[in-house]
Design a protein around this motif. Structure first.
Motif, PDB file in Angstrom:
ATOM      1  N   ARG A   1     -13.242   4.188 -13.562  1.00  0.00           N
ATOM      2  CA  ARG A   1     -13.047   5.016 -11.434  1.00  0.00           C
ATOM      3  C   ARG A   1     -13.158   4.291 -10.907  1.00  0.00           C
ATOM      4  N   ALA A   2     -14.242   3.994 -10.387  1.00  0.00           N
ATOM      5  CA  ALA A   2     -14.733   2.815  -9.693  1.00  0.00           C
ATOM      6  C   ALA A   2     -14.104   1.287  -8.995  1.00  0.00           C
ATOM      7  N   ASP A   3     -13.310   0.705 -10.743  1.00  0.00           N
ATOM      8  CA  ASP A   3     -12.630   0.151 -10.204  1.00  0.00           C
ATOM      9  C   ASP A   3     -10.913   0.062  -9.589  1.00  0.00           C
ATOM     10  N   LEU A   4     -10.292   1.520 -10.455  1.00  0.00           N
ATOM     11  CA  LEU A   4      -9.525   1.849  -9.994  1.00  0.00           C
ATOM     12  C   LEU A   4      -9.301   2.295  -8.079  1.00  0.00           C
ATOM     13  N   LEU A   5     -10.537   2.920  -8.271  1.00  0.00           N
ATOM     14  CA  LEU A   5     -10.916   3.369  -7.043  1.00  0.00           C
ATOM     15  C   LEU A   5     -10.768   2.378  -6.315  1.00  0.00           C
ATOM     16  N   GLU A   6     -10.834   1.397  -6.101  1.00  0.00           N
ATOM     17  CA  GLU A   6     -11.212  -0.518  -5.546  1.00  0.00           C
ATOM     18  C   GLU A   6      -9.438  -0.603  -5.452  1.00  0.00           C
ATOM     19  N   ARG A   7      -9.149  -0.085  -6.431  1.00  0.00           N
ATOM     20  CA  ARG A   7      -7.280  -1.043  -6.436  1.00  0.00           C
ATOM     21  C   ARG A   7      -7.261  -0.129  -5.705  1.00  0.00           C
ATOM     22  N   LEU A   8      -6.887   1.441  -5.210  1.00  0.00           N
ATOM     23  CA  LEU A   8      -6.288   2.378  -4.777  1.00  0.00           C
ATOM     24  C   LEU A   8      -6.408   2.175  -3.248  1.00  0.00           C
ATOM     25  N   CYS A   9      -7.944   1.802  -3.472  1.00  0.00           N
ATOM     26  CA  CYS A   9      -8.199   1.754  -1.504  1.00  0.00           C
ATOM     27  C   CYS A   9      -8.066  -0.265  -0.639  1.00  0.00           C
ATOM     28  N   LEU A  10      -7.320  -1.020  -1.668  1.00  0.00           N
ATOM     29  CA  LEU A  10      -6.861  -2.273  -1.233  1.00  0.00           C
ATOM     30  C   LEU A  10      -5.033  -1.873  -0.626  1.00  0.00           C
ATOM     31  N   ALA A  11      -4.839  -1.203  -1.704  1.00  0.00           N
ATOM     32  CA  ALA A  11      -3.829  -0.408  -2.109  1.00  0.00           C
ATOM     33  C   ALA A  11      -3.228   0.157  -0.654  1.00  0.00           C
ATOM     34  N   LEU A  12      -4.301   1.056  -0.374  1.00  0.00           N
ATOM     35  CA  LEU A  12      -4.186   1.824   0.834  1.00  0.00           C
ATOM     36  C   LEU A  12      -4.092   1.410   2.137  1.00  0.00           C
ATOM     37  N   SER A  13      -4.696  -0.026   1.670  1.00  0.00           N
ATOM     38  CA  SER A  13      -5.202  -1.002   3.092  1.00  0.00           C
ATOM     39  C   SER A  13      -3.821  -1.849   3.675  1.00  0.00           C
ATOM     40  N   ARG A  14      -3.171  -1.762   2.927  1.00  0.00           N
ATOM     41  CA  ARG A  14      -2.052  -2.547   3.436  1.00  0.00           C
ATOM     42  C   ARG A  14      -0.636  -2.175   4.288  1.00  0.00           C
ATOM     43  N   PRO A  15      -0.478  -2.761   5.081  1.00  0.00           N
ATOM     44  CA  PRO A  15       0.736  -2.499   5.533  1.00  0.00           C
ATOM     45  C   PRO A  15       1.973  -2.098   5.232  1.00  0.00           C
ATOM     46  N   GLY A  16       2.453  -1.198   5.705  1.00  0.00           N
ATOM     47  CA  GLY A  16       3.492  -0.563   4.547  1.00  0.00           C
ATOM     48  C   GLY A  16       2.869   0.395   3.913  1.00  0.00           C
ATOM     49  N   VAL A  17       1.920   1.171   3.316  1.00  0.00           N
ATOM     50  CA  VAL A  17       1.662   1.854   2.186  1.00  0.00           C
ATOM     51  C   VAL A  17       1.785   3.452   2.901  1.00  0.00           C
ATOM     52  N   ASP A  18       2.393   4.322   2.674  1.00  0.00           N
ATOM     53  CA  ASP A  18       2.504   5.097   3.551  1.00  0.00           C
ATOM     54  C   ASP A  18       1.915   6.323   3.055  1.00  0.00           C
ATOM     55  N   GLY A  19       0.841   6.628   1.564  1.00  0.00           N
ATOM     56  CA  GLY A  19       0.181   7.565   1.252  1.00  0.00           C
ATOM     57  C   GLY A  19       0.378   7.037   0.120  1.00  0.00           C
ATOM     58  N   VAL A  20      -0.512   7.998  -1.069  1.00  0.00           N
ATOM     59  CA  VAL A  20      -1.268   8.133  -1.988  1.00  0.00           C
ATOM     60  C   VAL A  20      -0.950   9.451  -2.515  1.00  0.00           C
ATOM     61  N   LEU A  21      -0.436   9.582  -3.929  1.00  0.00           N
ATOM     62  CA  LEU A  21      -0.391  10.201  -5.014  1.00  0.00           C
ATOM     63  C   LEU A  21      -0.924  10.171  -6.442  1.00  0.00           C
ATOM     64  N   ALA A  22      -2.368  11.788  -6.245  1.00  0.00           N
ATOM     65  CA  ALA A  22      -3.157  11.738  -7.290  1.00  0.00           C
ATOM     66  C   ALA A  22      -2.940  13.307  -7.340  1.00  0.00           C
ATOM     67  N   THR A  23      -4.464  13.012  -8.489  1.00  0.00           N
ATOM     68  CA  THR A  23      -5.239  14.678  -8.976  1.00  0.00           C
ATOM     69  C   THR A  23      -6.293  14.713  -7.908  1.00  0.00           C
ATOM     70  N   ALA A  24      -6.687  15.756  -7.961  1.00  0.00           N
ATOM     71  CA  ALA A  24      -7.308  16.321  -7.124  1.00  0.00           C
ATOM     72  C   ALA A  24      -9.322  15.685  -7.216  1.00  0.00           C
ATOM     73  N   ASP A  25      -9.567  14.817  -8.450  1.00  0.00           N
ATOM     74  CA  ASP A  25     -10.452  13.624  -8.723  1.00  0.00           C
ATOM     75  C   ASP A  25     -10.320  13.057  -8.266  1.00  0.00           C
ATOM     76  N   ILE A  26      -9.017  12.741  -7.824  1.00  0.00           N
ATOM     77  CA  ILE A  26      -9.486  11.116  -7.135  1.00  0.00           C
ATOM     78  C   ILE A  26      -8.850  10.935  -6.088  1.00  0.00           C
ATOM     79  N   LEU A  27      -8.106  12.276  -5.383  1.00  0.00           N
ATOM     80  CA  LEU A  27      -8.377  12.795  -3.736  1.00  0.00           C
ATOM     81  C   LEU A  27      -9.126  12.818  -3.600  1.00  0.00           C
ATOM     82  N   ASP A  28     -10.296  14.093  -3.546  1.00  0.00           N
ATOM     83  CA  ASP A  28     -11.489  14.190  -3.376  1.00  0.00           C
ATOM     84  C   ASP A  28     -13.017  12.793  -3.010  1.00  0.00           C
TER      85      ASP A  28
END
Length: 291
Positions: free
Chosen positions: A61-88
């Motif tokens: 989960r730590a690795d997945l969250l790091e990858r998600l945070c990096l992806a969300l920080s990139r210009p042009g990325v509008d958002g994320v689709l995930a389940t409650a645990d990850i969105l929380d």
């Protein structure tokens, strides 16, 4: 990624998740360019943890969250689709301000289970998405004409669409015609006829299609996409899916389909978060460039 801090907050201040959701800066579903680039990470809750040859790639989960945070920080990325645990977790990390947040609604059809196509709604409900101030929901609709479980999924999908429409919340429906192999594995049919049929079925579900979007794969033959997408006037995004080692080939298929009038963007998960070369930022930037 300070997992200890996340666990401490979850342990001692679980109300912090709702507080973070309440103060999250929101944005319209679509910006001025009318396009969407969404990173998907709802696979783990279905037990689908594999990427390529690594069956547990998404289990850390730590690795997945790091990858998600990096992806969300990139210009042009509008958002994320995930389940409650990850969105929380992402709410607590403070990375969802100004992003489109999509809750994943049905995760009951566990990968490889005998009941995989009786896909119960075990994730976000419409009332949860509304309560948390999220922007949309997503559901998966796999239809196997030989599996009675698909009828349950169809009916519950229709009711979920009704619940979302009553709240004026967009819901992204991901339809497939699916079949089991002789070994019992579920496989999605990406032929032009099957994708056309799945779009026609999904478009007619519920008492209103006003808030329904489609999330569709590129057909096995990309040249069929123009004809397939004539099946509905509902706005659609392309499903990225797992592309294996042929990332460049996937980009080219997406590029062509993105020119079609009903296609408004991309929702891509594992192929961007776990690219073959390991460069998440470059994979995300290339995908954004296709829009």
């Amino acid at each position: 990624m300070d997992i200890a801090a996340l666990v401490h907050t979850r342990t001692h201040h679980p109300e912090a998740i709702a507080e973070a959701a309440a103060r999250r800066a929101r944005r319209p579903l679509l910006n001025e360019d009318g396009k969407l680039m969404i990173v998907a990470a709802d696979h783990p809750a279905r037990g689908a943890l594999g990427v390529g040859g690594d069956r547990l790639a998404m289990a850390n989960r730590a690795d997945l969250l790091e990858r998600l945070c990096l992806a969300l920080s990139r210009p042009g990325v509008d958002g994320v689709l995930a389940t409650a645990d990850i969105l929380d977790d992402l709410l607590l990390l403070g990375v969802l301000d100004g992003k489109v947040v999509m809750g994943s609604m049905n995760r009951g059809g566990l990968q490889g289970a005998s009941f995989e196509l009786d896909d119960r709604f075990t994730g976000h409900r419409a009332e949860d998405i509304q309560r948390l101030g999220f922007d949309a929901g997503k559901l998966l609709l796999r239809i196997d004409y030989d599996d009675p479980g698909s009828l349950t999924t169809l009916e519950s999908t229709a009711r979920a669409i009704d619940d979302m429409a009553a709240r004026r919340l967009p819901v992204f429906v991901e339809p497939f015609i699916s079949r089991r192999t002789p070994e019992g594995k579920v496989r999605n049919d990406l032929s032009a006829e099957a994708v056309t049929r799945s779009i026609a079925i999904a478009s007619g579900l519920g008492g209103s299609s006003a808030y329904t979007w489609l999330k569709v794969p590129v057909t096995a033959d990309p040249d069929d996409m123009a004809r397939v997408m004539e099946t509905s006037t509902l706005p659609a995004v392309l499903l990225g899916g797992e592309v294996g080692d042929d990332q460049d080939g996937a980009y080219e298929k997406w590029r062509g389909a993105l020119q079609l009038p009903t296609v408004r963007g991309l929702v891509v998960g594992r192929s961007l978060l776990y690219p073959a070369d390991g460069d998440v930022a470059a994979a995300v930037d290339t995908a954004v460039g296709l829009l």
